[in-house]
Design a protein around this motif. Structure first.
Motif, PDB file in Angstrom:
ATOM      1  N   ILE B  96      36.046  39.828 -30.396  1.00 49.75           N
ATOM      2  CA  ILE B  96      35.776  39.507 -31.798  1.00 49.75           C
ATOM      3  C   ILE B  96      36.665  40.423 -32.622  1.00 49.75           C
ATOM      4  O   ILE B  96      36.469  41.639 -32.672  1.00 49.75           O
ATOM      5  CB  ILE B  96      34.279  39.704 -32.132  1.00 49.75           C
ATOM      6  N   GLY B 130      35.625  32.690 -37.279  1.00 46.87           N
ATOM      7  CA  GLY B 130      34.210  33.013 -37.104  1.00 46.87           C
ATOM      8  C   GLY B 130      33.371  33.033 -38.362  1.00 46.87           C
ATOM      9  O   GLY B 130      32.616  33.982 -38.584  1.00 46.87           O
ATOM     10  N   CYS B 132      30.318  31.707 -39.431  1.00 44.86           N
ATOM     11  CA  CYS B 132      29.245  31.072 -38.657  1.00 44.86           C
ATOM     12  C   CYS B 132      28.651  29.856 -39.349  1.00 44.86           C
ATOM     13  O   CYS B 132      28.343  28.843 -38.705  1.00 44.86           O
ATOM     14  CB  CYS B 132      28.138  32.085 -38.378  1.00 44.86           C
ATOM     15  N   ARG B 136      29.841  27.022 -36.610  1.00 50.10           N
ATOM     16  CA  ARG B 136      28.843  27.488 -35.646  1.00 50.10           C
ATOM     17  C   ARG B 136      29.082  26.969 -34.228  1.00 50.10           C
ATOM     18  O   ARG B 136      29.067  27.731 -33.263  1.00 50.10           O
ATOM     19  CB  ARG B 136      27.442  27.089 -36.122  1.00 50.10           C
ATOM     20  N   ILE B 139      32.068  28.428 -32.352  1.00 52.46           N
ATOM     21  CA  ILE B 139      31.914  29.854 -32.035  1.00 52.46           C
ATOM     22  C   ILE B 139      31.152  30.040 -30.728  1.00 52.46           C
ATOM     23  O   ILE B 139      31.444  30.953 -29.956  1.00 52.46           O
ATOM     24  CB  ILE B 139      31.192  30.575 -33.208  1.00 52.46           C
ATOM     25  N   ILE B 145      37.369  35.273 -31.137  1.00 53.38           N
ATOM     26  CA  ILE B 145      36.828  34.918 -32.448  1.00 53.38           C
ATOM     27  C   ILE B 145      37.519  35.746 -33.523  1.00 53.38           C
ATOM     28  O   ILE B 145      37.580  36.979 -33.440  1.00 53.38           O
ATOM     29  CB  ILE B 145      35.306  35.171 -32.499  1.00 53.38           C
ATOM     30  N   ASN B 147      37.144  37.135 -36.841  1.00 50.90           N
ATOM     31  CA  ASN B 147      36.119  37.450 -37.848  1.00 50.90           C
ATOM     32  C   ASN B 147      36.762  37.385 -39.239  1.00 50.90           C
ATOM     33  O   ASN B 147      37.791  38.014 -39.473  1.00 50.90           O
ATOM     34  CB  ASN B 147      35.597  38.869 -37.581  1.00 50.90           C
ATOM     35  N   GLN B 322      28.723  40.058 -39.840  1.00 47.88           N
ATOM     36  CA  GLN B 322      29.235  38.758 -39.404  1.00 47.88           C
ATOM     37  C   GLN B 322      29.749  38.832 -37.972  1.00 47.88           C
ATOM     38  O   GLN B 322      29.602  37.874 -37.192  1.00 47.88           O
ATOM     39  CB  GLN B 322      30.344  38.303 -40.348  1.00 47.88           C
ATOM     40  N   GLN B 325      26.779  38.573 -35.883  1.00 47.74           N
ATOM     41  CA  GLN B 325      26.328  37.181 -35.933  1.00 47.74           C
ATOM     42  C   GLN B 325      27.174  36.316 -34.994  1.00 47.74           C
ATOM     43  O   GLN B 325      26.647  35.494 -34.239  1.00 47.74           O
ATOM     44  CB  GLN B 325      26.446  36.700 -37.391  1.00 47.74           C
ATOM     45  N   ASN B 326      28.483  36.541 -35.017  1.00 44.92           N
ATOM     46  CA  ASN B 326      29.369  35.818 -34.103  1.00 44.92           C
ATOM     47  C   ASN B 326      29.055  36.149 -32.645  1.00 44.92           C
ATOM     48  O   ASN B 326      29.019  35.262 -31.789  1.00 44.92           O
ATOM     49  CB  ASN B 326      30.837  36.175 -34.411  1.00 44.92           C
ATOM     50  N   GLU B 335      20.772  33.664 -33.551  1.00 42.22           N
ATOM     51  CA  GLU B 335      21.862  34.091 -34.436  1.00 42.22           C
ATOM     52  C   GLU B 335      21.529  35.317 -35.275  1.00 42.22           C
ATOM     53  O   GLU B 335      22.425  36.066 -35.672  1.00 42.22           O
ATOM     54  CB  GLU B 335      22.215  32.903 -35.353  1.00 42.22           C
TER      55      GLU B 335
END
Lengths: 346, 346, 346, 346
Positions: B96, B130, B132, B136, B139, B145, B147, B322, B325-326, B335
């Motif tokens: 990420i 990413g 989300c 979503r 991902i 990913i 970000n 975030q 979250q990813n 999530e």
């Protein structure tokens, strides 16, 4: 689930209590008391709670609250808790009072420094001073807990080991404390406007601040005799944080090693008190948003004094966090439940 | 437990990632990368982590890290992630990337706005953007990913529903964004000293800021065709927070109800996007320390424009939050795991 | 010596007027009006004036003041000046009104945006809009001067040359303005407390702020026809300063050179307007405490828009300084007398 | 016109000196020294000076400067002035040194606390300590003036009358001082970044700060014998201002009236020292931008101590303003020429 009610939930300490309790695994808030905002959505007052808290503000009815809740937090001005508490209530719920009403054992001292008549002096004796690191055992069985003041929490924990171990002369203690502005409350006063506080520093309540006798009483217990100190609070342009810089004369022959040993003796096993490495000064930013107290000291051989320093977040360890810590103890939970908060920086 | 490594853990975003991951129930941090502080205790750099993190800073060895971790977060300047990523690493761990290396699909656009040669253009296609709330599903299966940027997260989410639903002319979008100073990073520059930033406001990077093409690309996908916008960032004397105020011309006949319906359509079920009540403007203080995006809008019938507003904490939803979250999505967790953070006020 | 009276001397603008007039070589303050603090020592309200101002606050008696003074400054809420002005007063003194009462020529527009009935509409026509750089000649002979608003001063001067020269389409103007908190006044409101403003940004009065029609009217005069714009004010955590970032579509074929020439045409000889070097963005810190307006612009060829930027100190050029500049003009003094203030940094 | 040269004109104190001298009626600045910015326009470094200062930065050539100027201000790190001064220079110009090189009479004390070898110890005896309120007569004839430190100016003036009159035991003095961040200088250090300072308080240099011996020496002269004190500086998130809170034990039988009389005796005729009314605490905002020192005190009968308080603007009375005051004295001008600055609020 412990059912919690808050009287005074729309002040800064009350709102912080909501924040902490919302993240506590064993608590459900059942009463958002606020005389100023009755019937308004709590999340309309504090938009950070939007879609998190779905409840309206309610009045200060402690009798009704005693039926609805297991614990009541009073985050109100002095005098209110003392005017509402009674045997019937205390038989039903535990009360954790964030005001000063039950902090001082000598009612005359209370009435002199606060300038009000105490409404329930008969409960003063029963009330336990809720400084967890010092009164842990008494808190566990208490019905009525007097949550310590913000300045006092920081000042006492900063000086306690050296007073308790007799390494300093407690009557030479001078505490010069600095606070962020949330300690001044959420009342709409000109003196607390952004433009009046920003880019400014000042002392206030010099030699007359109400936290003075509270510090003196608790450190006096540690010393074993009554003591008198100087305490000077200052207002600083930041939201959160208290920094206490305390000075005292060392007893003859006391060494730096003895001092460090004293801090370690009382705090090495305390989760929320961090004795910093030698040479590192406490800074409020490192405890922000958390329940930590960071302490350290410096010996000045030139003047034979020790400079003791402590830092807390006034809204957490100085108010809401300590209240939760007290609740955890009183309800037999692990003391740090819901309080594993990593300080937020920057 | 997911084993996480962080390259660039001593920047502001990296440190925030540490804070969030320390409070995440399913993650263990195994690598605190920091070229500047190799072999130093992490908690000596960030004293808030004292007695919380007991680990030393390590170098940027992504190959070694790929063996030690399940996920690597790169919170580094542009170019580093692209220079380290390879097939072997991606076969072992998910990456990420909090830098811009894989955010922009058109490598020429990237190289023009960032002024550097892309080191791994072959991975750009695979990388998933990413954000989300919009990507979503992609991902969930991603190895790499990208970000999103802080300004871009706030700007895109503020405008997305109206662009997607065709209610505004996307080429009329003007985003006037304001950021706290943590977005400027932790490098020791005169321009970011306290006395240079405090009591000051300024625009910077006018018409040239690198987040511009990122916003254009993503909103272009929503529109269905390439768009060009104005984006102006400003520096404001506060630590955290981004506020985006965006302007656009309404398509003929569009009503306030349609606009609100569009926001609700995309965000009513989004946990981290809060569409505020009519008339309530987003404020950064209400999202501080949390992963929320607060959005709202105002129609100006006099000018036939809509003013769209969004607020985030740049270090959380704009970076570390975030990223978590990813990670949650990519690893099949709920999530919001570890992200149930109540915004801290004041 | 010009004898000056101030009605509303204990607001932030009023107090700044005192500061400037105390340092003006040709002025003596004879009346410190303040309904809130009648009979209190002015220096007890503002301790910065201790041993500088030795006078008590007086009431709002404009008739008495007209006999005592040569010029009256009204730094009061809307409506007061209009309710006090009359022919007898205007025959005796000049009035410089820092409120909005006489800024807008169309009384219906005033009454609609301000929501109050105008008490002296007959004087609106006579009143001169006191933006010195634009209305210099009219100000010289005026009895009644409407001192422009803070946001309007900054917004108008930022856009004026391009509107006047027809280089932009004035109906595409969007002004995104940010202000320090002294602009919100000294009233004791919760929303303006330190802890509510600090570490926060927000827009307010979106599409409804009262300075909008004032900007439209003045820029409409420059354009030669009525215009409609978007204006969005924001509150930022600092004491002083307004930054306006304005966007507009360029007329076909307009070049950067033409734009710079337009700024130079109107401002090269203006002492208080500084057109910065290409590439330098205005910052509020560089004008703090002074009467300067710093302006500059950036052309965005991608969107065919120009981004115009301006910065002022809202209490000086946005209020008290401009009032003194108007007084100087009206009394035949050199326009910069008492205003040779070097901006204070940091 | 006095021709003034500044070595170190691009630090905060140097720049403030430029601001003050630009507004001084009898001074012309002929040399803007700055090693870091040689050949750059001064106004490119400090945009507040745009269209005010039209000069380039020059090197530190004191010999050339001595021919060009009547007075040289050195606003540089410790050691530079001592390394440049010589008889030839002192025969041509007066030197006002804002560094610590000539403040301390005992060269061993200087070398121990500053950790550097003194380059011109032979001039220490001649140098006059430039605290105008105390050494006025000596300053008038001086060639070499040691401008006092910021903390020391505030600390000494706060305590001086009580030490001089023998009302307190000087060895019990504890000075707890708090400073805005401009005192930390303009060097690009991580510790002084906005995000590191904002929302933070800390003590630093505890028991080791270099201003300690300077305070001790000067107050020792007042006492008539050497003294030892505690001095603790703190960093506070604001630009300007120093607040000193000093504690000392009262001599037996000393009354509040005697204390007030002592302050009045020394300061009643001092233009720049304001002894506030009883009960009013000094605040830094009331002196900002000015040369004032505000002082007051509170007797605590419970502890037989006096709390003395003082506030200054560290860049004015603590640096550049005092330097101008010294220059005025040394050149036979009225002491307050160019210093009639009304404090700026907010």
């Amino acid at each position: 689930m412990i059912k919690a009610g808050i009287i005074g939930s729309t002040g800064y300490a009350g709102q912080e209590l909501v924040r902490l309790l919302m993240q506590h695994p064993d608590v459900e808030i059942v009463w958002y008391g606020s005389r100023s905002y009755i019937d308004q959505q709590y999340a309309d007052v504090f938009q950070n709670m939007f879609q998190i808290v779905d409840a309206k503000c309610m009045d200060d009815n402690m009798d009704a609250l005693a039926d609805a809740a297991d614990v009541i937090f009073t985050a109100t001005p002095q005098g209110l808790c003392a005017s509402l508490v009674n045997e019937d209530v205390l038989n039903k719920v535990k009360i954790i009072d964030l005001s000063a009403d039950f902090r001082i054992k000598d009612v005359e001292v209370y009435e002199k420094w606060y300038g009000i008549k105490h409404k329930s002096p008969s409960y003063i004796k029963e009330a336990v001073y809720g400084l967890c690191e010092i009164n842990r055992e008494d808190i566990k069985g208490a019905r009525l807990i007097a949550n310590p003041g913000c300045y006092t929490t920081c000042s006492i924990l900063t000086c306690y080991p050296l007073v308790k171990e007799g390494l300093i002369d407690p009557n030479t203690i001078i505490v010069d404390a600095k606070s962020g502005t949330s300690g001044a409350g959420r009342g709409a006063k000109t003196a607390n406007l952004f433009c009046e506080v920003n880019e400014n520093m000042k002392a206030y309540g010099v030699a007359t601040h109400r936290h003075t006798p509270e510090i003196e009483e608790q450190l006096g217990y540690a010393a074993g005799y009554p003591i008198t100190i100087n305490f000077t609070p200052h207002l600083v342009p930041m939201n959160r944080g208290i920094l206490a810089t305390a000075y005292a004369s060392l007893k003859e022959g006391v060494t730096e090693e003895q001092i460090r040993a004293a801090y370690d003796k009382y705090y090495a096993n305390e989760k929320f008190v961090r004795v910093l490495k030698p040479g590192v000064c406490p800074e409020t930013r490192w405890v922000e948003g958390s329940n930590y107290v960071d302490v350290n000291f410096k010996v000045d051989l030139r003047t034979h004094r020790v400079i003791m320093m402590g830092a807390i977040d006034n809204l957490v360890k100085g108010a809401a966090g300590q209240a939760v810590q007290n609740m955890n103890l009183a309800f037999g939970l692990d003391e740090s439940t819901g309080l594993n908060l990593v300080p937020m920086f920057p």
